[in-house]
Design a protein around this motif. Structure first.
Motif, short mmCIF file in Angstrom:
data_model
loop_
_atom_site.label_atom_id
_atom_site.label_comp_id
_atom_site.label_asym_id
_atom_site.label_seq_id
_atom_site.Cartn_x
_atom_site.Cartn_y
_atom_site.Cartn_z
N ASN A 101 74.34 21.38 52.74
CA ASN A 101 73.51 21.91 51.75
C ASN A 101 73.00 21.08 50.19
O ASN A 101 71.96 21.08 49.30
CB ASN A 101 74.19 23.09 51.31
N GLN A 102 74.54 20.27 50.08
CA GLN A 102 74.49 19.53 49.22
C GLN A 102 73.79 18.22 49.13
O GLN A 102 72.94 17.92 48.48
CB GLN A 102 75.91 18.64 48.97
N ILE A 103 73.54 18.34 50.21
CA ILE A 103 72.62 16.53 50.25
C ILE A 103 71.21 17.30 50.44
O ILE A 103 69.92 16.35 49.61
CB ILE A 103 72.71 16.04 51.53
N ALA A 104 70.37 18.47 50.94
CA ALA A 104 69.08 19.32 51.66
C ALA A 104 68.23 19.44 49.98
O ALA A 104 67.94 19.09 49.36
CB ALA A 104 69.13 19.80 51.57
N ARG A 122 70.26 2.15 55.42
CA ARG A 122 70.61 3.84 55.95
C ARG A 122 71.57 3.59 56.73
O ARG A 122 71.52 3.13 57.89
CB ARG A 122 68.80 4.03 56.06
N ALA A 123 72.56 4.94 57.13
CA ALA A 123 73.63 5.20 57.97
C ALA A 123 74.29 3.67 58.01
O ALA A 123 75.36 4.27 59.49
CB ALA A 123 72.28 5.39 59.14
N GLU A 137 82.09 -1.43 69.39
CA GLU A 137 81.63 -2.78 68.79
C GLU A 137 81.01 -2.66 67.94
O GLU A 137 80.44 -2.81 66.73
CB GLU A 137 80.95 -3.58 69.37
N SER A 138 79.34 -1.83 68.34
CA SER A 138 78.25 -0.92 67.13
C SER A 138 77.69 0.57 67.88
O SER A 138 77.70 0.59 69.15
CB SER A 138 77.30 -2.19 67.59
N ALA A 139 77.18 0.90 67.16
CA ALA A 139 76.67 2.54 67.54
C ALA A 139 75.58 2.75 66.83
O ALA A 139 75.59 2.97 65.03
CB ALA A 139 77.59 3.55 67.41
N THR A 140 74.44 2.81 66.82
CA THR A 140 73.18 4.21 65.61
C THR A 140 73.35 5.32 66.82
O THR A 140 73.62 5.78 67.46
CB THR A 140 72.28 2.67 65.86
N THR A 141 72.44 5.53 65.96
CA THR A 141 71.97 7.26 66.01
C THR A 141 70.23 7.20 66.15
O THR A 141 69.57 6.44 65.70
CB THR A 141 72.87 8.47 65.35
N LEU A 324 68.71 14.69 56.46
CA LEU A 324 70.09 16.17 56.97
C LEU A 324 70.33 16.09 58.31
O LEU A 324 71.88 16.39 58.36
CB LEU A 324 68.95 17.19 56.97
N ILE A 325 69.98 15.22 59.01
CA ILE A 325 70.37 14.62 60.37
C ILE A 325 71.60 14.01 59.52
O ILE A 325 73.16 13.91 61.21
CB ILE A 325 69.12 14.08 61.43
N LEU A 326 71.55 12.92 59.32
CA LEU A 326 72.10 12.03 59.09
C LEU A 326 73.76 12.36 58.42
O LEU A 326 74.62 12.31 58.94
CB LEU A 326 71.95 10.82 58.58
N THR A 327 74.00 13.87 57.75
CA THR A 327 74.39 14.18 56.76
C THR A 327 75.50 15.29 58.29
O THR A 327 76.70 15.07 57.74
CB THR A 327 73.91 15.35 55.99
N VAL A 328 74.24 16.06 58.61
CA VAL A 328 75.51 17.02 59.48
C VAL A 328 76.62 16.21 60.85
O VAL A 328 77.34 16.25 60.66
CB VAL A 328 74.12 18.43 60.04
N LEU A 329 75.74 15.26 61.14
CA LEU A 329 76.19 13.73 61.91
C LEU A 329 77.63 13.51 61.33
O LEU A 329 78.77 13.00 62.00
CB LEU A 329 75.41 12.83 62.40
#
Length: 460
Positions: A101-104, A122-123, A137-141, A324-329
């Motif tokens: 809600n805050q970010i959106a 980003r992210a 070692e590393s991750a992304t989405t 929005l997805i990044l915030t929730v995740l």
């Protein structure tokens, strides 16, 4: 049929105004819908069919009701299926919803460095937190797990080395009818099947390796299981073979368990990304909106060089996550990290549902019944039920749970189900043995009053 029979068609504006009184939809949308429906009737009348004005009006009104119900709206999940694909999969925790809600509703530092005022990555925070949680070692989405697998295949295959080895027992079909062979084909990879449906041995993989082999792919059977005369290769053995040949070993885990599921309920263990990476898998991918309990997303983790190559693929931008997805995740992952030592403090609803005790659910059921008048309460019984995780995860799991059975002398189970779906918010239960059931295993405690209100409204 004479064109004069078109007089039976209601006037668009008049019918639109009439229908707008019963449907809280934008007037322009109602008018557009009515115009489309009346155009269909015009064609039918000119083709010789006959209708009265009343029949047309009633049918257009009914079709508008059906259309209006397709609008996204809250639903009470009384099915006992925790990750219900038709009902939006895993619900979000209050922490994630509050951050969303805050970010959106404002601006954010999505690609802005607050320290130096320059453009940021980003992210970057999320990817570091993901790698920490997954011990990678590393991750992304990206935006879903299918996209994650396509990206991995695109990155690790070439025109000269495009063969991907998969056990026949792992050629699964995921949601929407998509199948692993089709996903491989989309990426340009060539499928090499090994073993049999029920048994695959290390020698099957070894025999299939050629100079064109790009990847050995494992696919976790998260939405079905094979029992009986079976065998599959130990991950560490397969990893040793892959490393000896210089071939990446990738696993699509699908369900995304972060905790030991057998510690939450008397159910089987679901493989976690952390343990798969420790056993020698180079890259894992899994969904964000299943057992992880976050938004729809595809998470990729493992070898840092491979993850970096994936992020440099132009297709990565086409399937990257929005703010929005990044915030929730981000909030979902932080919740896991905060509660790592105390899983009972988790803000992940699906994990809380899994760990519920049947005795506590029976107490809630009794409280619902006790607040209803006797003539309604007499139609209700507290019953023992089983919950399932759903969403293509842990197909063998049956989690002890409880709910309310509704048996009415005035209405059939189907009539009760129809009436419940028409409530606001809609309630979706299930029918078994000609009895309608309200499964409390997937209902939030704050919704118990709504359950009582719905029962009071329907069983009068």
């Amino acid at each position: 049929m004479s064109a004069s029979d078109l007089r039976h068609l209601p006037a668009v504006e008049k019918l639109s105004h009439q229908l707008s009184k019963s449907q809280p939809l934008p007037k322009a949308l109602i008018t557009n819908f009515v115009q489309s429906q009346l155009a269909n009737y015009r064609a039918k009348i000119l083709a010789g069919e006959r209708f009265t004005r009343e029949e047309i009006t009633a049918d257009v009104s009914s079709q508008l009701d059906i259309f209006a119900q397709s609008r996204l709206q809250p639903v009470i999940n009384a099915t006992g299926v925790m990750i219900h694909t038709n009902l939006g999969r895993s619900p979000l925790g209050s922490r994630a919803a509050g951050a969303l809600n805050q970010i959106a509703t404002g601006y954010s530092n999505l690609e802005f460095n607050l320290l130096d005022g320059q453009r940021g990555k980003r992210a970057s925070y999320l990817e570091t937190a993901l790698a920490c949680l997954l011990e990678a070692e590393s991750a992304t989405t990206v935006n879903n797990c299918a996209a994650a697998l396509v990206l991995i295949l695109r990155t690790l295959t070439t025109a000269d080395k495009n063969e991907v080895i998969v056990s026949r027992g792992e050629l699964v079909e995921i949601g929407g009818g998509f199948r692993i062979p089709e996903i491989l084909e989309t990426s340009g990879a060539k499928l090499i099947e090994v073993g049999a449906t029920n048994k695959t041995h290390l020698k099957d993989y070894a025999k299939a390796i050629t100079e064109k082999t790009a990847i050995i792919l494992k696919v976790h059977r998260s939405n079905f299981y094979i029992d009986g005369f079976t065998a599959e290769v130990d991950t560490e053995e397969l990893s040793a073979l892959a490393k000896s040949k210089g071939i990446p070993l990738v696993e699509d885990l699908g369900s995304g368990a972060m905790l030991d599921t057998e510690k939450l309920a008397p159910i089987e263990h679901e493989p976690r990304a952390q343990e798969c990476l420790r056993k020698g898998i180079d890259l894992v991918c899994f969904s964000g909106d299943k057992l992880l309990g976050g938004p729809q997303a595809g998470i990729i983790a493992g070898n840092a060089d491979m993850v970096a190559r994936i992020k440099s693929d132009p297709f990565y931008r086409a399937v990257r996550c929005d703010k929005l997805i990044l915030t929730v995740l981000q909030e979902s992952i932080d919740s896991y990290l905060d509660s790592k030592a105390n899983p009972e403090l988790s803000d992940i609803p699906v994990l809380n549902f899994i760990s519920q005790k049947p005795a506590d659910l029976k107490i809630r059921a009794q409280a619902i019944i006790d607040c209803l008048p006797a003539e309604i309460a007499n139609q209700l019984d507290i019953v023992e039920l089983d919950s399932t995780t759903g969403g293509g995860t842990m197909p063998k799991s049956k989690i002890p749970s409880a709910g309310i059975a509704v048996k009415s002398a005035k209405s059939t189970a189907s009539q009760i189900a129809d009436a419940m779906r028409k409530q606001k918010p809609a309630l979706v239960g299930f029918i078994e043995d000609d009895t309608y059931h309200i499964h409390l295993g997937t209902i939030f405690p704050a919704q118990d009053k709504l359950i009582a209100d719905h029962l009071r409204s329907i069983l009068v």
